[in-house]
Write a protein that holds these residues in place. Sequence first.
Motif, PDB file in Angstrom:
ATOM      1  N   VAL A 169      28.799  30.345  60.654  1.00  0.00           N
ATOM      2  CA  VAL A 169      29.757  31.024  59.844  1.00  0.00           C
ATOM      3  C   VAL A 169      30.234  32.471  59.822  1.00  0.00           C
ATOM      4  CG1 VAL A 169      30.553  30.899  57.127  1.00  0.00           C
ATOM      5  CG2 VAL A 169      29.290  29.201  58.050  1.00  0.00           C
ATOM      6  N   GLU A 170      29.142  33.234  60.034  1.00  0.00           N
ATOM      7  CA  GLU A 170      29.489  34.725  60.327  1.00  0.00           C
ATOM      8  C   GLU A 170      30.207  34.736  61.351  1.00  0.00           C
ATOM      9  OE1 GLU A 170      27.151  38.941  61.002  1.00  0.00           O
ATOM     10  OE2 GLU A 170      26.024  36.854  60.687  1.00  0.00           O
ATOM     11  N   GLN A 171      29.969  34.150  62.602  1.00  0.00           N
ATOM     12  CA  GLN A 171      30.698  34.259  63.710  1.00  0.00           C
ATOM     13  C   GLN A 171      32.216  34.119  63.634  1.00  0.00           C
ATOM     14  OE1 GLN A 171      28.588  32.415  66.928  1.00  0.00           O
ATOM     15  NE2 GLN A 171      27.085  33.784  66.747  1.00  0.00           N
ATOM     16  N   VAL A 172      32.503  33.160  63.034  1.00  0.00           N
ATOM     17  CA  VAL A 172      33.915  32.472  63.016  1.00  0.00           C
ATOM     18  C   VAL A 172      34.545  33.354  62.054  1.00  0.00           C
ATOM     19  CG1 VAL A 172      33.388  30.793  61.225  1.00  0.00           C
ATOM     20  CG2 VAL A 172      35.279  30.594  62.779  1.00  0.00           C
ATOM     21  N   THR A 173      34.059  33.626  60.787  1.00  0.00           N
ATOM     22  CA  THR A 173      34.678  34.707  60.046  1.00  0.00           C
ATOM     23  C   THR A 173      34.849  35.955  60.635  1.00  0.00           C
ATOM     24  OG1 THR A 173      33.575  33.496  58.154  1.00  0.00           O
ATOM     25  CG2 THR A 173      34.465  35.639  57.671  1.00  0.00           C
ATOM     26  N   THR A 174      34.041  36.459  61.442  1.00  0.00           N
ATOM     27  CA  THR A 174      34.051  37.713  62.033  1.00  0.00           C
ATOM     28  C   THR A 174      35.255  37.818  63.050  1.00  0.00           C
ATOM     29  OG1 THR A 174      31.583  38.122  62.017  1.00  0.00           O
ATOM     30  CG2 THR A 174      32.974  39.606  63.797  1.00  0.00           C
ATOM     31  N   GLY A 175      35.497  36.497  63.871  1.00  0.00           N
ATOM     32  CA  GLY A 175      36.708  36.392  64.728  1.00  0.00           C
ATOM     33  C   GLY A 175      37.951  36.543  63.738  1.00  0.00           C
ATOM     34  N   ALA A 176      38.031  35.754  62.884  1.00  0.00           N
ATOM     35  CA  ALA A 176      39.256  35.624  61.932  1.00  0.00           C
ATOM     36  C   ALA A 176      39.589  36.940  61.350  1.00  0.00           C
ATOM     37  CB  ALA A 176      39.023  34.605  60.926  1.00  0.00           C
ATOM     38  N   LEU A 177      38.320  37.704  60.724  1.00  0.00           N
ATOM     39  CA  LEU A 177      38.558  38.995  59.986  1.00  0.00           C
ATOM     40  C   LEU A 177      39.194  40.207  61.132  1.00  0.00           C
ATOM     41  CD1 LEU A 177      38.665  40.592  57.411  1.00  0.00           C
ATOM     42  CD2 LEU A 177      36.142  41.153  58.159  1.00  0.00           C
ATOM     43  N   CYS A 280      34.486  34.096  53.994  1.00  0.00           N
ATOM     44  CA  CYS A 280      33.690  35.051  52.959  1.00  0.00           C
ATOM     45  C   CYS A 280      33.196  33.904  51.883  1.00  0.00           C
ATOM     46  CB  CYS A 280      34.533  36.160  52.634  1.00  0.00           C
ATOM     47  SG  CYS A 280      34.768  37.177  53.666  1.00  0.00           S
ATOM     48  N   SER A 281      34.071  33.190  51.419  1.00  0.00           N
ATOM     49  CA  SER A 281      33.797  32.266  50.364  1.00  0.00           C
ATOM     50  C   SER A 281      32.548  31.292  50.936  1.00  0.00           C
ATOM     51  CB  SER A 281      34.900  31.383  49.849  1.00  0.00           C
ATOM     52  OG  SER A 281      35.952  32.091  49.615  1.00  0.00           O
ATOM     53  N   VAL A 282      32.506  30.836  52.081  1.00  0.00           N
ATOM     54  CA  VAL A 282      31.378  29.750  52.434  1.00  0.00           C
ATOM     55  C   VAL A 282      30.268  30.550  52.443  1.00  0.00           C
ATOM     56  CG1 VAL A 282      30.649  28.458  54.477  1.00  0.00           C
ATOM     57  CG2 VAL A 282      33.219  28.479  53.826  1.00  0.00           C
ATOM     58  N   LEU A 283      30.248  31.846  53.015  1.00  0.00           N
ATOM     59  CA  LEU A 283      28.911  32.652  53.088  1.00  0.00           C
ATOM     60  C   LEU A 283      28.476  32.808  51.834  1.00  0.00           C
ATOM     61  CD1 LEU A 283      30.051  35.441  55.721  1.00  0.00           C
ATOM     62  CD2 LEU A 283      27.968  33.668  55.849  1.00  0.00           C
ATOM     63  N   SER A 284      29.401  33.070  50.710  1.00  0.00           N
ATOM     64  CA  SER A 284      28.923  33.286  49.244  1.00  0.00           C
ATOM     65  C   SER A 284      28.451  32.154  48.824  1.00  0.00           C
ATOM     66  CB  SER A 284      29.954  33.856  48.355  1.00  0.00           C
ATOM     67  OG  SER A 284      30.895  33.023  48.296  1.00  0.00           O
ATOM     68  N   GLU A 285      28.867  30.665  49.107  1.00  0.00           N
ATOM     69  CA  GLU A 285      28.545  29.527  48.682  1.00  0.00           C
ATOM     70  C   GLU A 285      27.061  29.354  49.282  1.00  0.00           C
ATOM     71  OE1 GLU A 285      30.889  25.904  49.600  1.00  0.00           O
ATOM     72  OE2 GLU A 285      32.741  26.942  48.877  1.00  0.00           O
ATOM     73  N   ILE A 286      26.761  29.647  50.336  1.00  0.00           N
ATOM     74  CA  ILE A 286      25.403  29.556  50.936  1.00  0.00           C
ATOM     75  C   ILE A 286      24.533  30.432  50.088  1.00  0.00           C
ATOM     76  CG2 ILE A 286      24.007  30.094  52.964  1.00  0.00           C
ATOM     77  CD1 ILE A 286      26.266  29.703  54.651  1.00  0.00           C
ATOM     78  N   ALA A 287      24.734  31.636  49.671  1.00  0.00           N
ATOM     79  CA  ALA A 287      24.143  32.268  48.896  1.00  0.00           C
ATOM     80  C   ALA A 287      23.955  31.783  47.434  1.00  0.00           C
ATOM     81  CB  ALA A 287      24.413  33.653  48.776  1.00  0.00           C
ATOM     82  N   SER A 288      24.759  31.351  46.931  1.00  0.00           N
ATOM     83  CA  SER A 288      24.783  30.582  45.565  1.00  0.00           C
ATOM     84  C   SER A 288      24.010  29.575  45.664  1.00  0.00           C
ATOM     85  CB  SER A 288      26.189  30.233  45.055  1.00  0.00           C
ATOM     86  OG  SER A 288      26.819  31.502  44.994  1.00  0.00           O
ATOM     87  N   ARG A 289      23.960  28.595  46.546  1.00  0.00           N
ATOM     88  CA  ARG A 289      23.331  27.292  46.549  1.00  0.00           C
ATOM     89  C   ARG A 289      21.760  27.768  46.898  1.00  0.00           C
ATOM     90  NH1 ARG A 289      24.773  21.804  49.105  1.00  0.00           N
ATOM     91  NH2 ARG A 289      26.380  22.570  47.759  1.00  0.00           N
ATOM     92  N   ARG A 310      27.892  43.922  57.471  1.00  0.00           N
ATOM     93  CA  ARG A 310      28.035  43.910  58.834  1.00  0.00           C
ATOM     94  C   ARG A 310      29.520  43.311  59.115  1.00  0.00           C
ATOM     95  NH1 ARG A 310      23.676  41.915  60.491  1.00  0.00           N
ATOM     96  NH2 ARG A 310      24.309  39.675  60.643  1.00  0.00           N
ATOM     97  N   LEU A 311      29.889  42.471  58.425  1.00  0.00           N
ATOM     98  CA  LEU A 311      31.303  41.780  58.401  1.00  0.00           C
ATOM     99  C   LEU A 311      32.495  42.534  57.879  1.00  0.00           C
ATOM    100  CD1 LEU A 311      32.490  38.955  58.945  1.00  0.00           C
ATOM    101  CD2 LEU A 311      32.266  38.360  56.480  1.00  0.00           C
ATOM    102  N   LEU A 312      32.208  43.220  56.910  1.00  0.00           N
ATOM    103  CA  LEU A 312      33.476  44.079  56.356  1.00  0.00           C
ATOM    104  C   LEU A 312      33.506  45.593  56.992  1.00  0.00           C
ATOM    105  CD1 LEU A 312      33.426  43.085  52.543  1.00  0.00           C
ATOM    106  CD2 LEU A 312      34.661  42.223  54.441  1.00  0.00           C
ATOM    107  N   ALA A 313      32.269  45.880  57.641  1.00  0.00           N
ATOM    108  CA  ALA A 313      32.284  47.381  58.182  1.00  0.00           C
ATOM    109  C   ALA A 313      33.496  47.599  58.976  1.00  0.00           C
ATOM    110  CB  ALA A 313      30.836  47.563  58.768  1.00  0.00           C
ATOM    111  N   PRO A 314      33.820  46.772  59.990  1.00  0.00           N
ATOM    112  CA  PRO A 314      34.901  47.194  60.992  1.00  0.00           C
ATOM    113  C   PRO A 314      36.296  47.170  60.175  1.00  0.00           C
ATOM    114  CG  PRO A 314      33.755  45.412  61.760  1.00  0.00           C
ATOM    115  CD  PRO A 314      33.311  45.610  60.374  1.00  0.00           C
ATOM    116  N   TRP A 315      36.360  47.045  58.764  1.00  0.00           N
ATOM    117  CA  TRP A 315      37.725  46.849  58.237  1.00  0.00           C
ATOM    118  C   TRP A 315      38.161  48.382  58.140  1.00  0.00           C
ATOM    119  CZ3 TRP A 315      40.949  43.436  55.804  1.00  0.00           C
ATOM    120  CH2 TRP A 315      41.824  43.828  54.780  1.00  0.00           C
ATOM    121  N   ALA A 316      37.287  49.404  58.198  1.00  0.00           N
ATOM    122  CA  ALA A 316      37.663  50.789  58.121  1.00  0.00           C
ATOM    123  C   ALA A 316      38.301  51.279  59.638  1.00  0.00           C
ATOM    124  CB  ALA A 316      36.520  51.808  57.871  1.00  0.00           C
ATOM    125  N   GLN A 317      38.082  50.332  60.480  1.00  0.00           N
ATOM    126  CA  GLN A 317      38.487  50.947  62.073  1.00  0.00           C
ATOM    127  C   GLN A 317      40.036  50.405  62.258  1.00  0.00           C
ATOM    128  OE1 GLN A 317      35.787  49.665  64.454  1.00  0.00           O
ATOM    129  NE2 GLN A 317      33.939  50.202  63.498  1.00  0.00           N
TER     130      GLN A 317
END
Length: 415
Positions: A169-177, A280-289, A310-317
Amino acid sequence: MISKWQWLLAQLTRTLWIRATLYVVLALAAALLAVPLEHWLPTLPVDVGADAVDRILDILASSMLAVTTFSLSVMVAAYSTATVNVTPRATRLLMQDTTTQNVLGTFIGSFLFSLVGLVALSTGAYGESGRVMLFAVTLLVIALIVVTILRWIEHLSRFGRVGDTTERVEQVTTGALAERIANPCLGAHCWDGEVPPGCRPLYPADSFYLQHLDVLTLSELAEEHQLALYVPVQPGAFVHPAQPLLWVHGQLNDDLQCALCDCFTLDSFRSFDQDPRFGCSVLSEIASRALSPAVNDPGTAIDILGRGVRLLAPWAQGPVPQQAEVSCQGVWLTPLALDDLFDDLFGPIARDGAGRIDVQLRLVNSLQALAAQHECFVAPARRLATEALALGEQSLLLEVDRQRLRSRVEGFVQD
């Protein structure tokens, strides 16, 4: 940015039956090409009897059928485990796993190769050169099966586990983001959401999620028909007949309306490709479960928080949406909001982990880590920290825990 048809083709190639069919075609070709090609081969000094090849193929046919059935049961069990222990939304990523698809394709292809070879041998279709060629191909198939089984054993040690699924999930979200960071408006002009006068709305025929937005084709239609197109929805948005898909400034006819609506791929579920908010929602679902009383695994939630940083840090670039390069003329789109990403990723964890001081403190640390990296993270991070404090004040049982959280958040917000 890819067109609708390129995206549909990419979705098709991720399915199991496509890869399995490819392996089957290759297996049938390997088994049958020896018949016409033996006339072009020189007489070989090696003599291979039909019985020798027949025995090997018979063993392969019987064993590969059992191995394929076993592998399918393991695959289904992994899907069920991920659905129960992780989240059903992540199961689609496991279904697109290339290693699993290649393994099953190899086993099915080997079974059919053996079956077709046995049929051809029983009819006497192979001559001496053909049997030698079939024997050589059979040895290559056996080597391929051995390598595949070894890879499959190693892959099964982690396939479907919580850590493996979370990593996917992190990898596919990183690519989309990363795509949205580089193209905040998917190549279109940045739009503030205010509809210019004289625009006409286009509505969807039913209620679905927007899976893919073909901005390239929208731009081509806009330039061809002198239109200005304003898109009020983001990929991943739930659209319905009362909400416009598009605001159009210019002359329209029925064919053009259908062409414009075809640029919006709608379906009953969301897709990861153009929708980083879904990841991001799926990652939070994993944490919530993991934080639910039935699971009680705060370590997974803490792991998700680290992945979120790690996922959101590149946003600033990335470029500012108003200054991003525009490659699709005639189309305007609202950019993805950072506040929405924070709400999707950190909001549910703050809510479901409100009664655990270890999760709350790690949440505040994660928000502080982002805020320290760039000023664009400061406002949403402080807002989420304040909300986490309000939830913690109501859920934490011990006053000492509430005081620890209060001092940490106040020190961060007032810094």
